[in-house]
Enzyme design. Structure first.
Site, PDB file in Angstrom:
ATOM      1  N   VAL A  19      -9.284 -13.912  22.849  1.00  0.00           N
ATOM      2  CA  VAL A  19     -10.013 -15.148  22.551  1.00  0.00           C
ATOM      3  C   VAL A  19      -9.279 -16.360  23.127  1.00  0.00           C
ATOM      4  O   VAL A  19      -9.887 -17.230  23.772  1.00  0.00           O
ATOM      5  CB  VAL A  19     -10.219 -15.308  21.028  1.00  0.00           C
ATOM      6  CG1 VAL A  19     -11.085 -16.517  20.737  1.00  0.00           C
ATOM      7  CG2 VAL A  19     -10.839 -14.059  20.427  1.00  0.00           C
ATOM      8  N   LYS A 111     -11.385 -14.818  10.327  1.00  0.00           N
ATOM      9  CA  LYS A 111     -12.323 -14.548   9.205  1.00  0.00           C
ATOM     10  C   LYS A 111     -11.607 -14.049   7.960  1.00  0.00           C
ATOM     11  O   LYS A 111     -11.974 -14.396   6.842  1.00  0.00           O
ATOM     12  CB  LYS A 111     -13.396 -13.554   9.629  1.00  0.00           C
ATOM     13  CG  LYS A 111     -12.858 -12.206  10.070  1.00  0.00           C
ATOM     14  CD  LYS A 111     -13.330 -11.849  11.450  1.00  0.00           C
ATOM     15  CE  LYS A 111     -12.396 -10.842  12.065  1.00  0.00           C
ATOM     16  NZ  LYS A 111     -12.597 -10.619  13.450  1.00  0.00           N
ATOM     17  N   VAL A 138     -17.347 -15.739  12.433  1.00  0.00           N
ATOM     18  CA  VAL A 138     -18.471 -14.884  12.013  1.00  0.00           C
ATOM     19  C   VAL A 138     -19.380 -14.582  13.200  1.00  0.00           C
ATOM     20  O   VAL A 138     -19.935 -15.498  13.813  1.00  0.00           O
ATOM     21  CB  VAL A 138     -19.295 -15.564  10.892  1.00  0.00           C
ATOM     22  CG1 VAL A 138     -20.476 -14.698  10.485  1.00  0.00           C
ATOM     23  CG2 VAL A 138     -18.417 -15.853   9.681  1.00  0.00           C
ATOM     24  N   GLU A 196     -10.407  -2.109  15.698  1.00  0.00           N
ATOM     25  CA  GLU A 196      -9.291  -2.986  15.354  1.00  0.00           C
ATOM     26  C   GLU A 196      -8.038  -2.130  15.227  1.00  0.00           C
ATOM     27  O   GLU A 196      -8.118  -0.908  15.032  1.00  0.00           O
ATOM     28  CB  GLU A 196      -9.564  -3.664  14.000  1.00  0.00           C
ATOM     29  CG  GLU A 196     -10.834  -4.492  13.935  1.00  0.00           C
ATOM     30  CD  GLU A 196     -10.627  -5.961  14.292  1.00  0.00           C
ATOM     31  OE1 GLU A 196      -9.470  -6.412  14.346  1.00  0.00           O
ATOM     32  OE2 GLU A 196     -11.636  -6.650  14.520  1.00  0.00           O
ATOM     33  N   LYS A 211     -16.868 -11.595   6.832  1.00  0.00           N
ATOM     34  CA  LYS A 211     -17.859 -12.491   7.458  1.00  0.00           C
ATOM     35  C   LYS A 211     -18.976 -12.832   6.471  1.00  0.00           C
ATOM     36  O   LYS A 211     -19.417 -13.980   6.381  1.00  0.00           O
ATOM     37  CB  LYS A 211     -18.420 -11.821   8.723  1.00  0.00           C
ATOM     38  CG  LYS A 211     -17.346 -11.608   9.794  1.00  0.00           C
ATOM     39  CD  LYS A 211     -17.804 -10.673  10.898  1.00  0.00           C
ATOM     40  CE  LYS A 211     -16.691 -10.432  11.918  1.00  0.00           C
ATOM     41  NZ  LYS A 211     -16.968  -9.342  12.852  1.00  0.00           N
ATOM     42  N   GLY A 308     -15.604 -10.214  21.969  1.00  0.00           N
ATOM     43  CA  GLY A 308     -15.388 -10.304  23.406  1.00  0.00           C
ATOM     44  C   GLY A 308     -14.912 -11.688  23.816  1.00  0.00           C
ATOM     45  O   GLY A 308     -15.132 -12.671  23.117  1.00  0.00           O
TER      46      GLY A 308
HETATM   47  N1  HSE Z   1     -14.058  -5.769  15.173  1.00  0.00           N
HETATM   48  C1  HSE Z   1     -15.141  -6.688  15.176  1.00  0.00           C
HETATM   49  C2  HSE Z   1     -16.404  -5.958  15.546  1.00  0.00           C
HETATM   50  C3  HSE Z   1     -14.988  -7.830  16.140  1.00  0.00           C
HETATM   51  O1  HSE Z   1     -16.374  -4.793  15.908  1.00  0.00           O
HETATM   52  O2  HSE Z   1     -17.457  -6.564  15.469  1.00  0.00           O
HETATM   53  C4  HSE Z   1     -14.171  -8.930  15.604  1.00  0.00           C
HETATM   54  O3  HSE Z   1     -14.710  -9.457  14.431  1.00  0.00           O
END
Ligand code: HSE
Length: 433
Positions: A19, A111, A138, A196, A211, A308
């Site tokens: 990011v 988050k 979010v 993750e 979220k 992403g």
């Molecule tokens: N790990 C999250 C997902 C992305 O798969 O949507 C980051 O919040």
């Protein structure tokens, strides 16, 4: 070039992962566009990351380097501290607090931190006259925080729902399209780098739960309360259920639902069936979808990339431009002191349920099942029995009329006692979307 002569907005960016890298690249690529839209230049004063010497595909020569995010957060030449480190405690929280206390505004994508410590941070920021913005926290690139806080400010919100973990949606849709079991697709997702570092954050529903807690606070004017989110991940979703649900016209999604009910605030993140032809049912792969419902606007469906470099950095930039423009909003859309401590709903609102069980193929077996459901006060809407397959049992699917979670729990407990069920019966909620 911009014609503004206002002082530039000076950033300190902590974290140069996916990011952070995306944010630096946008600022370098779109300097004029950002200056024109903000009315002032947006400049990076200094950055901080774990590894100074890592090869990065952007030029860092104009930025000062700080080894410690705390030092970055408190620099005199930083107006906005951009926290992209992550984690709900430790340096992310400490550095945000330090930034606020030294007069900086904060932009973050964190988050977990907001879901767990959001109310305390909002109180701190507002007591100091600072702002914290978090569009990227979010659903990545989907502008849902601004949609709720600004665009729908005139609505009493009735429900917020969404598929907010792309990894889980990837796993569930890939299981269906390739006919593969959960374990195989989980491993594929790991190989592809979708999970993750702690995969339970994804497949355990925790990331999506964070979220949902944030959205819920903004939508209902309540103190963010992650502990009150009922969370179940996707680990028990089997390829059998995905296939059987499809036969009945549904898809299984890890769905978050928040709604204010007469019995309190319901916040639930769990695998649910949704109609296959609904927007949520049609959502495939790693994409996110957030559905918000307001008393004036009706239903709004937002769809886009939930993760992403580009999408998440796009959301971070929207916060930076908002601050550069001089827009100063309370953290959760209304002053922290006015947010109420919501009573968590003890049970979810009634819904239809999908049930799947293996039934012994002998006379009277189905009657015993129907009798358990009748005793639980559950009425059957639809039923399908498959013909004999390899084992001793026959698969039976039931879609119930609307009933309560308590009634379903009672029935699930009683069914094995009938002596006609093989293995454990499965139940999944069907969400009206
Ligand atoms: N790990 C999250 C997902 C992305 O798969 O949507 C980051 O919040």
């Amino acid at each position: 070039m911009t014609t503004t002569d206002s002082a530039p907005l000076r950033l300190g960016i902590a974290g140069l992962g996916t990011v952070g890298t995306g944010v630096v690249k946008i600022i370098q690529r779109h300097a004029d566009l950002l200056a024109n839209r903000s009315g002032r230049a947006v400049a990076i004063s200094a950055v901080s990351a774990r590894d100074r010497h890592k090869n990065r595909d952007f030029d860092m020569s104009d930025f000062a380097w700080e080894t410690s995010p705390l030092d970055l957060a408190t620099r005199d030449d930083v107006d906005v501290y951009v926290e992209l480190i992550g984690g709900d405690t430790g340096i992310a929280k400490d550095s945000i607090e330090a930034a606020l206390r030294t007069g900086k505004d904060v932009v973050t994508a964190n988050k977990a931190l907001l879901a767990i410590h959001g109310h305390e941070l909002a109180e701190l920021a507002e007591s100091l006259g600072r702002v914290i913005r978090f569009e990227a926290a979010v659903a990545g690139g989907i502008p849902v925080i601004k949609t709720l806080t600004e665009s729908l400010a005139g609505n009493g919100m009735t429900r917020v729902m969404g598929v907010m973990n792309g990894t889980c949606n990837y796993i569930l849709t890939r299981m269906e399209s390739a006919g593969l079991p959960y374990e195989t697709v989980f491993e594929e997702a790991r190989q592809l780098g979708y999970l993750e570092a702690d995969p339970t954050l994804d497949v355990g529903g925790i990331d999506a739960g964070h979220k949902l807690a944030i959205l819920s606070a903004i939508a209902f004017g309540t103190q963010v309360d992650f502990d009150a989110v009922e969370i179940e991940g996707i680990e028990r979703v089997s390829i059998d259920d995905i296939n059987r649900a499809r036969d009945m016209g549904y898809r299984i999604k890890l769905l978050g639902v928040a709604q204010m009910t007469a019995r309190g605030l319901e916040q639930r993140m769990s695998p649910c069936l949704v109609p296959a032809d609904s927007p949520l049912g049609q959502l495939v792969g790693g994409t996110n979808m957030v559905v918000v419902e307001g008393d004036s606007v009706g239903q709004i469906v937002l769809r886009g990339a939930g993760a992403g470099e580009g999408p998440t950095a796009s959301a971070v930039m929207s916060d930076i431009v908002e601050i550069a423009r001089g827009v100063r909003l309370p953290v959760f859309g209304q002053p922290a002191a006015s947010l109420t401590a919501a009573q968590p709903a003890r049970t979810a609102v009634p819904a239809a349920y999908y049930m799947r069980m293996e039934l012994l193929d002998k006379p009277g077996a189905l009657a015993k099942v129907a009798s358990v459901l009748g005793d639980a006060g559950i009425s059957i809407d639809r039923m399908r029995q498959y013909s004999h397959h390899d084992g001793d049992g026959v698969p039976v699917l039931i879609v119930t009329d609307k009933t309560t979670p308590d009634a379903i729990d009672f029935a699930i407990e009683q069914l094995p006692k009938t002596g006609v069920i093989l293995g454990e019966p499965v139940e999944l909620r069907i969400e009206e979307v």
